[in-house]
Scaffold this motif. Structure first.
Motif, short mmCIF file in Angstrom:
data_model
loop_
_atom_site.label_atom_id
_atom_site.label_comp_id
_atom_site.label_asym_id
_atom_site.label_seq_id
_atom_site.Cartn_x
_atom_site.Cartn_y
_atom_site.Cartn_z
N HIS A 17 0.85 -1.18 0.00
CA HIS A 17 0.00 0.00 0.00
C HIS A 17 0.89 1.24 0.00
O HIS A 17 2.12 1.17 0.19
N GLU A 24 -7.16 3.71 -1.62
CA GLU A 24 -6.68 3.08 -2.85
C GLU A 24 -7.74 2.15 -3.44
O GLU A 24 -7.87 2.04 -4.67
N THR A 27 -10.17 4.35 -5.17
CA THR A 27 -9.57 4.81 -6.43
C THR A 27 -9.75 3.76 -7.52
O THR A 27 -10.12 4.08 -8.66
N GLY A 33 -6.00 4.28 -10.82
CA GLY A 33 -5.03 3.42 -10.18
C GLY A 33 -4.04 2.75 -11.12
O GLY A 33 -4.34 2.51 -12.30
N VAL A 170 -1.47 2.36 -6.56
CA VAL A 170 -2.22 1.61 -5.55
C VAL A 170 -1.41 0.36 -5.22
O VAL A 170 -0.42 0.05 -5.88
#
Length: 312
Positions: A17, A24, A27, A33, A170
């Motif tokens: 991460h 994330e 996203t 991403g 991401v």
């Protein structure tokens, strides 16, 4: 924030991460991403007989695969157990695919042994890597192939190693959480050497095609129903700080009835996992997964083995 890396398992060394795995995930679901999956191994299958050749060997119908069409195919043992997976796409005169970490050389060796007189060439492309991108991220100008991903309606781009993008990075935490939520198993992680396609919802398996290795087992179980085990999604006790380790036993009333594949924390569902459990385990039963209480979400019908794949 610099990436926190995965410390163990098949994805060791990838970005886990970038500081906020829940954001994330959002996203990714919103179409953005960028995640380098550099451990996936890329295969290029070329030659005029490539699709007929793969069609004859795999569980998937590939003979009439259209240009730019994505697919997933399994290679089975003679007794129908899953041995390899190809996440592929047809591009011009080539079939591009990726397989799980550490499986590429063995897969290429098998495909070469089965080539016989067919006009086909199989190459393990060490110079390329797979990158997952959100559906709204444009194809990279150096991409040799782009396929539809089974995760978050995204894309998987086959790129030269070290390629970069301005898209938001991401991590695998977000990628795995969304994959588990969608009920998509990873071969070798959520399966074992005894797994047959019927147990995982016939992923990568086409029932209306000619003979292929292991077909008899798949057809028999499909016709008669009742595969020995079934894939389930587990909703884990959210009050626990830890997640069950890969391979942890799944228990019912003190009896071991399966094993945990992958587990992660989802931004809406909380801690979730995939597991293979015995078919006869009641759907309403509360299980222990690595000692953590868990309820089940059906992915495969325990009675007939047909793919349920509900929207989760």
């Amino acid at each position: 924030m610099s990436a926190v890396l995965v410390s163990s398992g098949p994805d060791e060394g990838l970005a886990w991460h970038h500081g906020d795995p829940m954001r994330e995930q959002r996203t990714m679901t919103s179409g953005g991403g960028w995640l380098g999956l550099s451990n996936r191994q890329v295969l290029q299958v070329s030659g005029p007989d490539r699709l007929a050749y793969l069609h004859s060997l795999t569980s998937q119908h590939l003979e009439r695969l259209a240009d730019q069409e994505s697919t997933t195919a399994l290679l089975l043992s003679p007794t129908g157990h899953v041995e390899h997976v190809l996440h592929g796409v047809a591009v011009g005169e080539d079939f591009w695919a990726w397989t799980e970490p550490g499986r590429g050389a063995e897969l290429v060796a098998f495909l070469e042994r089965m080539r016989f007189m067919m006009r086909v060439e199989v190459t393990l492309r060490q110079d390329l890597e797979v990158v997952w991108t959100g559906r709204d991220v444009p194809a990279h100008p150096e991409a040799v192939a782009v396929r539809r991903s089974e995760v978050a309606d995204g894309l998987e781009q086959f790129l030269p190693r070290g390629s970069e993008s301005a898209a938001e990075p991401v991590g695998t935490w977000a990628h795995e959480a969304l994959r588990i939520a969608q009920g998509v198993p990873r071969i070798g992680l959520d399966t074992d050497h005894r797994t047959i396609p019927n147990e995982i919802g016939l992923l990568g398996t086409h029932l209306d095609k000619g003979c292929y290795r292991g077909q008899e087992t798949v057809a028999r179980v499909h016709t008669l129903g009742r595969p020995p085990r079934r894939l389930v999604q587990l909703h884990l006790d959210g009050s626990m700080e830890s997640l069950p380790d890969h391979g942890s036993p799944v228990e019912l009333d003190g009896r071991e009835v399966g094993f945990v594949g992958s587990a992660e924390r989802h931004h809406e569902l909380g801690p979730i996992a995939l597991a293979l459990v015995k078919r006869a385990v009641p759907l309403e039963a509360t299980l222990l997964a690595g000692g953590i209480s868990a309820s089940q979400e059906a992915l495969v019908d325990p009675e007939v083995g047909l793919h349920v794949r509900p929207r989760l």
